[in-house]
Design an enzyme around this catalytic site. Structure first.
Site, PDB file in Angstrom:
ATOM      1  N   ASP A  11     -58.944  70.090 -42.942  1.00  0.00           N
ATOM      2  CA  ASP A  11     -58.396  69.097 -43.873  1.00  0.00           C
ATOM      3  C   ASP A  11     -58.406  67.750 -43.161  1.00  0.00           C
ATOM      4  O   ASP A  11     -58.520  67.686 -41.936  1.00  0.00           O
ATOM      5  CB  ASP A  11     -56.956  69.484 -44.249  1.00  0.00           C
ATOM      6  N   SER A  12     -58.251  66.708 -43.930  1.00  0.00           N
ATOM      7  CA  SER A  12     -58.177  65.372 -43.337  1.00  0.00           C
ATOM      8  C   SER A  12     -56.929  65.223 -42.458  1.00  0.00           C
ATOM      9  O   SER A  12     -56.902  64.400 -41.560  1.00  0.00           O
ATOM     10  CB  SER A  12     -58.143  64.330 -44.448  1.00  0.00           C
ATOM     11  N   CYS A  74     -59.344  70.294 -47.963  1.00  0.00           N
ATOM     12  CA  CYS A  74     -59.174  68.921 -48.456  1.00  0.00           C
ATOM     13  C   CYS A  74     -59.968  68.734 -49.754  1.00  0.00           C
ATOM     14  O   CYS A  74     -61.176  68.991 -49.787  1.00  0.00           O
ATOM     15  CB  CYS A  74     -59.690  67.982 -47.381  1.00  0.00           C
ATOM     16  N   GLU A 151     -46.837  62.436 -45.986  1.00  0.00           N
ATOM     17  CA  GLU A 151     -46.962  62.386 -44.528  1.00  0.00           C
ATOM     18  C   GLU A 151     -45.696  61.819 -43.876  1.00  0.00           C
ATOM     19  O   GLU A 151     -45.396  62.122 -42.729  1.00  0.00           O
ATOM     20  CB  GLU A 151     -48.165  61.528 -44.151  1.00  0.00           C
ATOM     21  N   CYS A 182     -54.954  67.430 -54.632  1.00  0.00           N
ATOM     22  CA  CYS A 182     -54.818  66.881 -53.281  1.00  0.00           C
ATOM     23  C   CYS A 182     -53.927  67.836 -52.507  1.00  0.00           C
ATOM     24  O   CYS A 182     -52.886  68.269 -53.024  1.00  0.00           O
ATOM     25  CB  CYS A 182     -54.180  65.492 -53.344  1.00  0.00           C
ATOM     26  N   HIS A 184     -51.851  67.472 -50.260  1.00  0.00           N
ATOM     27  CA  HIS A 184     -50.488  67.033 -49.965  1.00  0.00           C
ATOM     28  C   HIS A 184     -49.529  67.201 -51.141  1.00  0.00           C
ATOM     29  O   HIS A 184     -48.320  67.219 -50.947  1.00  0.00           O
ATOM     30  CB  HIS A 184     -50.488  65.547 -49.591  1.00  0.00           C
TER      31      HIS A 184
HETATM   32  N1  DGL Z   1     -56.434  65.993 -47.874  1.00  0.00           N
HETATM   33  C1  DGL Z   1     -56.734  65.000 -48.881  1.00  0.00           C
HETATM   34  C2  DGL Z   1     -57.096  65.659 -50.202  1.00  0.00           C
HETATM   35  O1  DGL Z   1     -56.782  66.800 -50.443  1.00  0.00           O
HETATM   36  C3  DGL Z   1     -55.582  64.055 -49.109  1.00  0.00           C
HETATM   37  C4  DGL Z   1     -55.291  63.109 -47.990  1.00  0.00           C
HETATM   38  C5  DGL Z   1     -56.409  62.141 -47.700  1.00  0.00           C
HETATM   39  O2  DGL Z   1     -56.569  61.150 -48.423  1.00  0.00           O
HETATM   40  O3  DGL Z   1     -57.090  62.392 -46.725  1.00  0.00           O
HETATM   41  O4  DGL Z   1     -57.723  65.024 -51.011  1.00  0.00           O
END
Ligand code: DGL
Length: 262
Positions: A11-12, A74, A151, A182, A184
């Site tokens: 993931d990011s 992600c 976050e 997303c 998050h």
């Molecule tokens: N992990 C990203 C997603 O699911 C969200 C956070 C980001 O912008 O990197 O799209």
């Protein structure tokens, strides 16, 4: 690749631990190596070519752990990187978008998607949903501020609630199902359900974990029940609150954080 090979997840950032939580609930016997690209989060504000480059680099790093399966937890990286990574890897590569789309369609044909700006721009959810059912109508909403709030650990307070209300204000009356597009966003479910208890909220973790379990049992790549599953948590940058926040996203005490370069 052996039966005891891990499942690789990236993931990011650490929001993808919501997907790991679902994987561990569905398959507690599996070892998981998770990579959160915390040095470069967010991906959702970046261009397509940058997101693709980051996704390729993260996947290459995870290849050294010889996984049996790669999961792009992600949504943004799934939107831009899934097809590229599928072409590059011989093992199965799964993103989070199809599983959520499939589940949403079992509830409604009028669906909204709450996601990052890059995911909305990619048009991946409308395209995927329409490829599954041409009769579906899809309303996409970018909610970039929610990534920072997640976050920051502001999951359920009055400021976050106001911002959620703002994003939901334009929801068409016909919509009755919303995909949390997303990683998050599942942390905001208590607020979202409080604001709109009438809507069905779809979180990608559980449907994806069920599809992974099915895939592994079909291909007999699942782990032997007597093994000792572990979770490794790799990140590209550390900060003081990271371990505490990772534990919150994971829903259990996170393993020690391992700092890596990619
Ligand atoms: N992990 C990203 C997603 O699911 C969200 C956070 C980001 O912008 O990197 O799209």
């Amino acid at each position: 690749m052996t039966m005891s090979s891990p499942i690789a997840v990236f993931d990011s950032g650490i929001g993808g631990l919501t997907v790991v939580q679902a994987l561990r609930q569905q398959m507690p016997e599996e070892t998981i190596v998770y990579l959160g690209d915390t040095a470069r989060v967010p991906y959702g504000t970046k261009s397509a070519s940058t997101i693709q480059r980051y996704a390729i680099q993260a996947a290459e790093k995870l290849a050294s752990y010889k996984p049996k399966l790669l999961i792009i937890a992600c949504n943004t990286a799934s939107a831009y990187g899934l097809e590229i990574l599928k072409r590059r890897w011989s093992i199965p590569v799964l993103g989070v978008i199809e599983a959520s789309a499939r589940l949403a369609l079992t509830h409604s044909h009028s669906i909204a998607v709450l996601a990052t700006r890059a995911t909305v721009t990619s048009d991946i959810y409308p395209q995927t949903l329409k490829a599954m059912n041409t009769a579906v109508s899809v309303h996409s909403m970018a909610a970039p501020l929610l990534v920072s709030l997640a976050e920051e650990g502001w999951w359920d307070n009055s400021i976050t609630e106001d911002i959620c209300r703002y994003y939901l204000a334009d929801l068409p009356a016909s919509v009755n199902t919303v995909i949390l597009g997303c990683t998050h966003f599942p942390v905001f479910l208590p607020i979202l359900e409080r604001i709109r208890p009438d809507l069905k909220w779809i979180d990608s973790g559980t449907p994806l974990a069920k599809e992974v379990r099915k895939l592994l049992s079909n291909t007999t790549r699942s782990q032997a029940p007597t093994s000792h599953p572990t979770l490794r948590l790799l990140v590209t940058d550390e900060s003081t609150k990271l371990h505490e926040l990772a534990s919150r996203f994971l829903g259990e005490s996170a393993p020690p954080i391992e700092l890596i370069n990619i």
